[in-house]
Design an enzyme around this catalytic site. Structure first.
Site, PDB file in Angstrom:
ATOM      1  N   ASN A 391      36.340  39.983  35.017  1.00 15.90           N
ATOM      2  CA  ASN A 391      36.478  38.753  35.775  1.00 15.90           C
ATOM      3  C   ASN A 391      37.830  38.687  36.483  1.00 15.90           C
ATOM      4  OD1 ASN A 391      36.481  36.148  36.741  1.00 15.90           O
ATOM      5  ND2 ASN A 391      35.501  35.280  34.936  1.00 15.90           N
ATOM      6  N   ASP A 392      38.878  38.406  35.738  1.00 16.60           N
ATOM      7  CA  ASP A 392      40.191  38.223  36.369  1.00 16.60           C
ATOM      8  C   ASP A 392      40.668  39.465  37.115  1.00 16.60           C
ATOM      9  OD1 ASP A 392      40.390  35.611  35.428  1.00 16.60           O
ATOM     10  OD2 ASP A 392      41.168  36.279  33.500  1.00 16.60           O
ATOM     11  N   VAL A 393      40.278  40.657  36.623  1.00 17.07           N
ATOM     12  CA  VAL A 393      40.789  41.890  37.235  1.00 17.07           C
ATOM     13  C   VAL A 393      40.144  42.194  38.588  1.00 17.07           C
ATOM     14  CG1 VAL A 393      41.432  42.922  35.027  1.00 17.07           C
ATOM     15  CG2 VAL A 393      39.168  43.377  35.976  1.00 17.07           C
TER      16      VAL A 393
END
Lengths: 465, 100
Positions: A391-393
């Site tokens: 997700n964040d990456v």
């Protein structure tokens, strides 16, 4: 005899360094750890004959020592054999904490001896014993908290009112009692208070740190334990401990820096602030577009008739244990002539290299597994980027929105692929709680469901073509 | 005996060695390497054994026992965890150039 033991320690220290060197290359890594293991066994056996311990077979010390070795080894052996690969990070935290605790306990025995009136070996030795004690104790209790958080025993990040002030006060108190204990003959009560404070400090420092930052923290505690071991090595005048501990201390520090750099989070930031506490919510703007759902059969067609597919795994893949299914899908796609690659973000999962270990477990060749720098230029030529549990990456706001807490973090440019398919369990935000703009992009389609099931559906879809 | 300046030299040289030895490690080995260095500081077992051998009285014996048990756990757990991780790379073909 004495010379022989010193020689064993000398060889042990040398083999540890060679082993560590070998462990930094995939080809020789396995040999490296085996060599280091043999050296460790030899050093331990030699210690039975060390001049500091003149033991006869019947002594209670020797009997208890053997019991302790057997108990400690058995517990660690069984737990390390049984634990699932996905839970490895917290196990490393636990074993590391044990090492830190052992270093602190060594210092405790020395200090208790001093308080009982034993002859001091000088101020320097006493100061080093106390330094090792603080570092070891903090590493011990801190690692225990890290373990509890990653294991899911402790879910929330905890922040007490005035947390930072309390930590500073606690640190000063540890320094004061450390000074009292390190100089002259320490009072027994002071020794006890000193250790309690140091243990509490480790807990307090680790409590407010979120799970996403844990890899950096575990690595830092690993380096700290090394340092504590080195300091106790000076106290016991043991060259193997000094060299091995210092080498781990410095290499661990470098590793911590590499990880923190990959997350674009200075170590000080990891330790003294937490995600979302700096008013990130206020900067939340409206997101254009909406999430579009895709069926597994359609996604399968897209990939099977493409030229190049890049798979971006994240922690979600680890949780769903989807790596074996991914490998199966990769084989099917490759049989159809599709070029399949894996893109690994340095901090994907809970530890750098976590994804690589899982993919290797599933039998993925590691020339298929590429780093951020290697794979990012390839995304524009990829027909499909399959994001599974990450997700964040892959959140483009890290490039575009200076107000975002993750702004500046290097990310995988999955959004540059022609099509993006995101396998995700639900519609929630990622670990950091930040909305992911990738999910709303025009070329992104969402495939909802558990990672393993979703990939199984994709496999079924590809097989029918 | 290692004392004074020579001790400081050993400390400094070991620190640089540790830094240099892993400075070119590919990202795929970060976790195994952390686990491996975690194993290496299991050498604390040697110190715990020395302390345990010298312990007098119940309190010292108890702390010594804890020290030895934890140190043995550090060494054995660290070793098994590292080997398990690295065994997964066994079947894979060696790659010539590492990243970073």
């Amino acid at each position: 005899m004495n010379l022989l033991i010193e020689a064993v320690y000398f060889v042990t220290a040398a083999v540890f360094i060679i082993g560590l060197k070998q462990m930094s290359s995939p080809v020789t890594a396995h040999r490296g750890i085996v060599w280091a293991g043999i050296a460790m066994v030899l050093a331990s056996l030699a210690t039975f004959g060390a001049p500091q311990i003149t033991l006869d077979i019947g002594s209670i010390n020797l009997q208890l020592m053997l019991v302790a070795i057997i108990v400690g080894s058995a517990v660690a052996y069984i737990s390390a054999k049984r634990v699932a690969m996905t839970d490895m990070p917290q196990m490393i935290a636990m074993y590391n904490g044990m090492g830190g605790g052992a270093a602190a306990a060594i210092a405790a025995v020395e200090l208790v001896k001093l308080s009982a009136g034993a002859e001091s070996h000088g101020l320097t030795v006493q100061i080093l014993a106390v330094l090792g004690a603080v570092i070891g104790a903090v590493s011990f209790s801190g690692s225990a908290i890290a373990f509890a958080k990653l294991q899911g025993i402790m879910k929330k990040t905890m922040r007490l009112p005035m947390h930072q002030m309390m930590n500073i006060a606690l640190f000063i108190a540890v320094c004061i009692f450390g000074y009292l204990v390190a100089t002259g003959q320490p009072a027994f009560n002071y020794v006890v208070i000193f250790f309690v404070l140091a243990l509490v400090l480790g807990v307090m420092v680790t409590l407010p740190i979120g799970g996403a930052d844990m890899p950096v923290v575990i690595s830092l505690f690993n380096a700290l334990t090394g340092l504590a071991v080195a300091f106790e090595g000076f106290v016991l005048n043991n060259s193997a401990m000094i060299i091995a501990g210092t080498v781990v201390g410095s290499s661990g520090t470098l590793l911590t820096q590499l990880m923190a750099k990959a997350m674009n989070r200075p170590i000080s930031n990891v330790l003294f602030s937490s995600f979302g506490s700096d008013g990130g919510a206020a900067a939340e703007e409206d997101i254009e577009g909406s999430m579009k759902e895709i069926q597994a059969t359609d996604a399968a067609i897209m990939m099977a008739y493409g030229q190049k597919v890049i798979i971006v795994p994240g922690y979600g893949m680890a949780v769903a244990q989807a790596q074996h299914k991914l490998k199966e899908m990769q084989d099917l796609l490759e049989a159809r002539g599709v070029d399949v690659k894996y893109a690994i973000h340095p901090v994907a999962g809970r530890m750098p290299g976590h994804m690589n270990v899982l993919l290797a477990e599933a039998g993925v060749d590691y020339d298929k597994i590429l780093d951020l720098d290697e794979i990012n230029p390839e995304f524009p030529t990829a027909d499909v980027a399959l994001v599974i549990g990450a997700n964040d990456v892959v959140n483009p706001v890290a490039r575009t929105n200076p107000d975002s807490p993750i702004y500046g973090m290097p990310i995988l440019d999955a959004d540059h692929a022609h099509n993006v398919i995101v396998i995700k369990r639900g519609k929630g935000a990622g670990f950091s709680g930040i909305e992911n703009h990738l999910f709303y992009a025009d070329n992104t389609q969402m495939l909802y469901g558990d990672g393993q099931k979703a990939v199984a559906e994709l496999i079924a879809g590809i097989k029918t073509l | 005996m290692i004392e004074g300046l020579p001790a400081l030299y050993i400390f400094m040289l070991s620190a640089f060695t540790g830094y240099e030895v892993i400075s070119r490690v590919p990202v795929i080995l970060h976790t195994p390497l952390m686990s491996g260095s975690n194993f290496i500081h299991g050498i604390v077992l040697v110190g715990a054994m020395i302390v345990m051998g010298n312990a007098d009285g119940t309190l010292e014996l108890t702390i010594g026992f804890i020290a030895v048990a934890m140190a043995a756990g550090n060494a054995v757990g660290g070793y098994v965890a590292t080997v398990r991780m690295l065994e997964m790379f066994h079947t894979a073909k060696p790659k010539n150039e590492g990243a970073q």
